[in-house]
Write a protein that holds these residues in place. Structure first.
Motif, mmCIF file in Angstrom:
data_model
loop_
_atom_site.group_PDB
_atom_site.id
_atom_site.type_symbol
_atom_site.label_atom_id
_atom_site.label_comp_id
_atom_site.label_asym_id
_atom_site.label_seq_id
_atom_site.Cartn_x
_atom_site.Cartn_y
_atom_site.Cartn_z
ATOM 1 N N LEU A 199 0.833 -1.204 0.000
ATOM 2 C CA LEU A 199 0.000 0.000 0.000
ATOM 3 C C LEU A 199 0.865 1.250 0.000
ATOM 4 O O LEU A 199 0.521 2.245 -0.641
ATOM 5 C CB LEU A 199 -0.938 0.002 1.216
ATOM 6 C CG LEU A 199 -2.131 -0.961 1.141
ATOM 7 C CD1 LEU A 199 -2.957 -0.886 2.428
ATOM 8 C CD2 LEU A 199 -3.003 -0.624 -0.061
ATOM 9 N N LEU A 200 1.988 1.195 0.735
ATOM 10 C CA LEU A 200 2.899 2.341 0.732
ATOM 11 C C LEU A 200 3.431 2.595 -0.681
ATOM 12 O O LEU A 200 3.471 3.738 -1.146
ATOM 13 C CB LEU A 200 4.070 2.083 1.697
ATOM 14 C CG LEU A 200 3.736 2.003 3.190
ATOM 15 C CD1 LEU A 200 4.980 1.622 3.996
ATOM 16 C CD2 LEU A 200 3.184 3.340 3.682
ATOM 17 N N GLY A 201 3.835 1.507 -1.339
ATOM 18 C CA GLY A 201 4.354 1.655 -2.694
ATOM 19 C C GLY A 201 3.292 2.123 -3.673
ATOM 20 O O GLY A 201 3.572 2.951 -4.561
ATOM 21 N N THR A 202 2.055 1.625 -3.512
ATOM 22 C CA THR A 202 0.966 2.045 -4.402
ATOM 23 C C THR A 202 0.651 3.522 -4.221
ATOM 24 O O THR A 202 0.431 4.254 -5.206
ATOM 25 C CB THR A 202 -0.297 1.204 -4.138
ATOM 26 O OG1 THR A 202 -0.019 -0.179 -4.395
ATOM 27 C CG2 THR A 202 -1.447 1.662 -5.022
ATOM 28 N N ALA A 203 0.641 3.980 -2.978
ATOM 29 C CA ALA A 203 0.343 5.387 -2.714
ATOM 30 C C ALA A 203 1.420 6.287 -3.325
ATOM 31 O O ALA A 203 1.118 7.299 -3.982
ATOM 32 C CB ALA A 203 0.235 5.630 -1.213
ATOM 33 N N GLU A 204 2.688 5.921 -3.113
ATOM 34 C CA GLU A 204 3.776 6.740 -3.660
ATOM 35 C C GLU A 204 3.754 6.738 -5.192
ATOM 36 O O GLU A 204 3.937 7.784 -5.826
ATOM 37 C CB GLU A 204 5.123 6.230 -3.163
ATOM 38 C CG GLU A 204 6.297 7.063 -3.661
ATOM 39 C CD GLU A 204 7.629 6.584 -3.108
ATOM 40 O OE1 GLU A 204 8.672 7.183 -3.494
ATOM 41 O OE2 GLU A 204 7.638 5.632 -2.311
ATOM 42 N N SER A 205 3.517 5.567 -5.787
ATOM 43 C CA SER A 205 3.510 5.503 -7.248
ATOM 44 C C SER A 205 2.312 6.248 -7.838
ATOM 45 O O SER A 205 2.398 6.770 -8.955
ATOM 46 C CB SER A 205 3.492 4.039 -7.698
ATOM 47 O OG SER A 205 2.283 3.403 -7.322
ATOM 48 N N THR A 206 1.216 6.314 -7.087
ATOM 49 C CA THR A 206 0.050 7.074 -7.555
ATOM 50 C C THR A 206 0.402 8.545 -7.706
ATOM 51 O O THR A 206 0.055 9.190 -8.711
ATOM 52 C CB THR A 206 -1.133 6.911 -6.581
ATOM 53 O OG1 THR A 206 -1.517 5.535 -6.518
ATOM 54 C CG2 THR A 206 -2.324 7.752 -7.026
ATOM 55 N N ILE A 207 1.107 9.086 -6.711
ATOM 56 C CA ILE A 207 1.520 10.496 -6.778
ATOM 57 C C ILE A 207 2.583 10.693 -7.850
ATOM 58 O O ILE A 207 2.485 11.580 -8.698
ATOM 59 C CB ILE A 207 2.065 10.959 -5.407
ATOM 60 C CG1 ILE A 207 0.986 10.838 -4.330
ATOM 61 C CG2 ILE A 207 2.556 12.402 -5.502
ATOM 62 C CD1 ILE A 207 1.490 11.125 -2.921
ATOM 63 N N ASN A 208 3.617 9.844 -7.814
ATOM 64 C CA ASN A 208 4.747 10.002 -8.734
ATOM 65 C C ASN A 208 4.336 9.834 -10.195
ATOM 66 O O ASN A 208 4.750 10.616 -11.059
ATOM 67 C CB ASN A 208 5.840 8.985 -8.389
ATOM 68 C CG ASN A 208 7.048 9.663 -7.753
ATOM 69 O OD1 ASN A 208 7.312 10.838 -8.004
ATOM 70 N ND2 ASN A 208 7.773 8.936 -6.921
ATOM 71 N N ALA A 209 3.538 8.824 -10.475
ATOM 72 C CA ALA A 209 3.136 8.570 -11.862
ATOM 73 C C ALA A 209 2.302 9.718 -12.409
ATOM 74 O O ALA A 209 2.442 10.105 -13.574
ATOM 75 C CB ALA A 209 2.359 7.257 -11.945
ATOM 76 N N THR A 210 1.447 10.272 -11.569
ATOM 77 C CA THR A 210 0.617 11.395 -12.006
ATOM 78 C C THR A 210 1.463 12.623 -12.279
ATOM 79 O O THR A 210 1.271 13.323 -13.289
ATOM 80 C CB THR A 210 -0.451 11.724 -10.946
ATOM 81 O OG1 THR A 210 -1.215 10.542 -10.657
ATOM 82 C CG2 THR A 210 -1.382 12.819 -11.432
ATOM 83 N N LEU A 211 2.431 12.892 -11.383
ATOM 84 C CA LEU A 211 3.309 14.043 -11.590
ATOM 85 C C LEU A 211 4.208 13.844 -12.816
ATOM 86 O O LEU A 211 4.393 14.772 -13.616
ATOM 87 C CB LEU A 211 4.169 14.273 -10.347
ATOM 88 C CG LEU A 211 3.456 14.903 -9.141
ATOM 89 C CD1 LEU A 211 4.371 14.901 -7.920
ATOM 90 C CD2 LEU A 211 3.004 16.322 -9.452
ATOM 91 N N ASN A 212 4.753 12.642 -12.975
ATOM 92 C CA ASN A 212 5.628 12.384 -14.123
ATOM 93 C C ASN A 212 4.864 12.509 -15.445
ATOM 94 O O ASN A 212 5.406 13.018 -16.436
ATOM 95 C CB ASN A 212 6.244 10.987 -14.014
ATOM 96 C CG ASN A 212 7.302 10.910 -12.931
ATOM 97 O OD1 ASN A 212 7.917 11.917 -12.586
ATOM 98 N ND2 ASN A 212 7.523 9.719 -12.380
ATOM 99 N N GLU A 213 3.624 12.049 -15.464
ATOM 100 C CA GLU A 213 2.815 12.173 -16.671
ATOM 101 C C GLU A 213 2.579 13.645 -17.003
ATOM 102 O O GLU A 213 2.664 14.059 -18.164
ATOM 103 C CB GLU A 213 1.480 11.460 -16.496
ATOM 104 C CG GLU A 213 0.598 11.501 -17.743
ATOM 105 C CD GLU A 213 -0.728 10.800 -17.534
ATOM 106 O OE1 GLU A 213 -1.113 9.978 -18.373
ATOM 107 O OE2 GLU A 213 -1.396 11.086 -16.506
#
Length: 242
Positions: A199-213
């Motif tokens: 869940l920690l990894g999913t939360a971080e990737s949700t933010i990071n992937a959105t910002l990177n996009e």
């Protein structure tokens, strides 16, 4: 005697006139016959010419039809299929976060400063998650994700149903390393249990992937240098890659 002579002369005149008339009539008949003969010959010649020209006309018409069909085929082959765009679309619908990065411009020294809001990031995360769910047909591990920017921190919340049904809350501290934005976990909670690493990894990737996009819509490549988080805003500074 004088009367008889006069009658004789008059008779001669009449005879001569008759002869002249007959001669003119004969001459006219001959001319008319000659003209008729010439007209008949001309008509015959015209018929022969028309007969000879007919095949050529038919051939020319056939060739014209074949040329027209060939031209139509060439046009059809040259026209790109409707499924293949001939040009890139100009009406791409960007969300507010993507628009912010797309509109960012560097100064004369190549430095660039971009400020976003947590409302912009939340909108982009929801749109991205909805699109991913529609494509995969699966339910996201974290539903209704939302972030709040405050005092150097990014507070992430969302609803989960596994391993328990509860609200997930994670506090991140963003930082930049080697030109890349990263997030350090400061705290995390999920009801009365420890937050699983997934869940920690999913939360971080949700933010990071959105910002990177969103960053991919910038008009130039940017090497990040620092990040500052204030109430409801995040300011990213960087330099344009040469």
């Amino acid at each position: 005697m004088r009367v008889s002579r006069t009658i004789f002369i008059f008779g001669c005149i009449l005879a001569l006139a008759a002869l002249a008339c007959n001669a003119n009539t004969s001459q006219l008949q001959e001319q008319a016959a000659s003209a008729a003969t010439q007209a008949a010959a001309a008509a015959t010649k015209a018929s022969e010419v028309a007969t000879q020209a007919a095949p050529a006309i038919g051939t020319a018409s056939a060739l014209a039809n074949e040329a027209g069909q060939a031209a139509g085929t060439a046009v059809a082959q040259a026209t790109p299929p409707s499924s293949l765009p001939t040009a890139l679309p100009t009406n791409i619908d960007l969300n507010a976060l993507q628009q912010t990065f797309a509109a960012a411009l560097p100064d004369q020294n190549g430095n660039i400063i971009i400020t976003i809001t947590d409302a912009q990031l939340n909108e982009a995360m929801r749109l991205r998650q909805a699109q991913a769910a529609a494509e995969s047909g699966t339910t996201p591990l974290i539903q209704n994700p939302e972030v709040t920017f405050t005092d150097g921190l990014v507070i992430f919340t969302g609803q989960v149903s596994q391993p328990v049904t509860a609200q997930l809350t994670i506090t991140f501290r963003p930082f930049v390393t080697d030109g890349v934005l990263q997030f350090e976990v400061i705290s995390a909670s999920l009801g009365s249990i420890n937050v699983p690493p997934a869940l920690l990894g999913t939360a971080e990737s949700t933010i990071n992937a959105t910002l990177n996009e969103a960053m991919s819509y910038a008009t130039m490549a940017i090497a990040l240098e620092s990040v500052i988080v204030s109430d409801n805003t995040m300011t990213i500074t960087g330099k344009v890659n040469q």
